[in-house]
Design an enzyme around this catalytic site. Structure first.
Site, mmCIF file in Angstrom:
data_model
loop_
_atom_site.group_PDB
_atom_site.id
_atom_site.type_symbol
_atom_site.label_atom_id
_atom_site.label_comp_id
_atom_site.label_asym_id
_atom_site.label_seq_id
_atom_site.Cartn_x
_atom_site.Cartn_y
_atom_site.Cartn_z
ATOM 1 N N VAL A 1 0.825 -1.191 0.000
ATOM 2 C CA VAL A 1 0.000 0.000 0.000
ATOM 3 C C VAL A 1 0.872 1.258 0.000
ATOM 4 O O VAL A 1 2.007 1.234 0.483
ATOM 5 C CB VAL A 1 -0.967 0.018 1.216
ATOM 6 C CG1 VAL A 1 -2.015 -1.070 1.071
ATOM 7 C CG2 VAL A 1 -0.238 -0.116 2.528
ATOM 8 N N VAL B 1 2.712 2.622 3.191
ATOM 9 C CA VAL B 1 3.686 1.742 3.860
ATOM 10 C C VAL B 1 4.668 1.192 2.833
ATOM 11 O O VAL B 1 5.853 1.550 2.826
ATOM 12 C CB VAL B 1 2.973 0.580 4.598
ATOM 13 C CG1 VAL B 1 4.009 -0.363 5.218
ATOM 14 C CG2 VAL B 1 2.049 1.129 5.694
ATOM 15 N N CYS B 2 4.198 0.352 1.961
ATOM 16 C CA CYS B 2 5.078 -0.378 1.044
ATOM 17 C C CYS B 2 5.792 0.532 0.055
ATOM 18 O O CYS B 2 6.909 0.233 -0.369
ATOM 19 C CB CYS B 2 4.279 -1.437 0.293
ATOM 20 S SG CYS B 2 3.363 -2.546 1.383
ATOM 21 N N LEU B 3 5.149 1.638 -0.325
ATOM 22 C CA LEU B 3 5.798 2.622 -1.187
ATOM 23 C C LEU B 3 6.519 3.687 -0.371
ATOM 24 O O LEU B 3 7.696 3.969 -0.598
ATOM 25 C CB LEU B 3 4.762 3.281 -2.109
ATOM 26 C CG LEU B 3 5.255 4.486 -2.918
ATOM 27 C CD1 LEU B 3 6.371 4.072 -3.877
ATOM 28 C CD2 LEU B 3 4.110 5.130 -3.675
#
Length: 211
Positions: free
Chosen positions: A117, A120-122
């Site tokens: 997401v 978070v992940c990006l």
């Protein structure tokens, strides 16, 4: 590369690496800040861009055997030569020695990055990479999260940290540079096939006998 030059230097197919962060089927289901069908099309548009330009590519997953699910199969199909890295613990992909090493080994300092997401992940690896001297383009429309408010908060935080927030079409146009470039026609066809509104422009053009 310091100061304003870092923001002015253009993306090219020779100075960029593509990082697809946790584009996993389980996470995709929860994205509500952008229509899931549009998001999927944008992700695959970015993946096809990387393939057309033969960009070094790193694809990650996070706990793929859990609810996050596996990497979207279309990404694997589109980018079979990418370096695939599965993480079983680190939330921030930049904390994974294997991921960081894969980026470093390309010798490139510009990272085209997208992920699910967004917040978070990006956001986490984008900010971490910038802190270590990389020039990160966070492709916001090929990333997704739970709602628009969360996305906007992530965009603000990334911008404050010096991450360049971009769209996949603007990345394509910046790298292409000129419609007469060797990859111009192929990239134009990709944009036409993935961006509905631009596809209509092309349809109208060709309907009048132009080629």
């Amino acid at each position: 590369m310091t100061g304003s030059n870092r923001f002015a230097e253009r993306l090219t197919s020779e100075n960029a690496v593509f990082a697809s962060i946790d584009h996993q089927t389980g996470l995709l289901v929860g994205c509500r800040d952008i229509d899931p069908t549009v998001l999927k099309s944008n992700i695959l548009g970015l993946a096809h861009l990387a393939r057309i330009l033969d960009l070094p590519t790193v694809v990650t997953s996070s706990v793929a055997t859990g609810p996050n699910g596996p990497v979207m199969p279309e990404i694997s199909d589109t980018l079979p030569d990418a370096r695939f890295i599965g993480r079983d613990g680190e939330i921030n992909a930049w904390d994974s020695p294997e991921f960081k090493r894969a980026i470093e080994e390309t010798g490139r300092k510009k990272i085209i990055m997208a992920g699910i997401v967004t917040d978070v992940c990006l956001m986490f690896p984008a900010i971490s990479a910038v802190a270590e001297g990389y020039d990160v383009y966070a492709v916001i429309d090929a990333s997704g999260t739970w709602d628009a408010a969360i996305r906007d908060a992530a965009v603000h935080r990334m911008s404050q940290a010096g991450v360049k927030v971009a769209t996949w079409a603007s990345v394509l146009a910046e790298i292409m540079g000129d419609w007469r470039s060797p990859k111009g026609r192929e990239l134009g066809e990709l944009m036409s096939s993935r961006l509905t509104s631009y596809g209509w422009v092309v349809d109208g053009f060709t309907a009048h006998g132009a080629s």
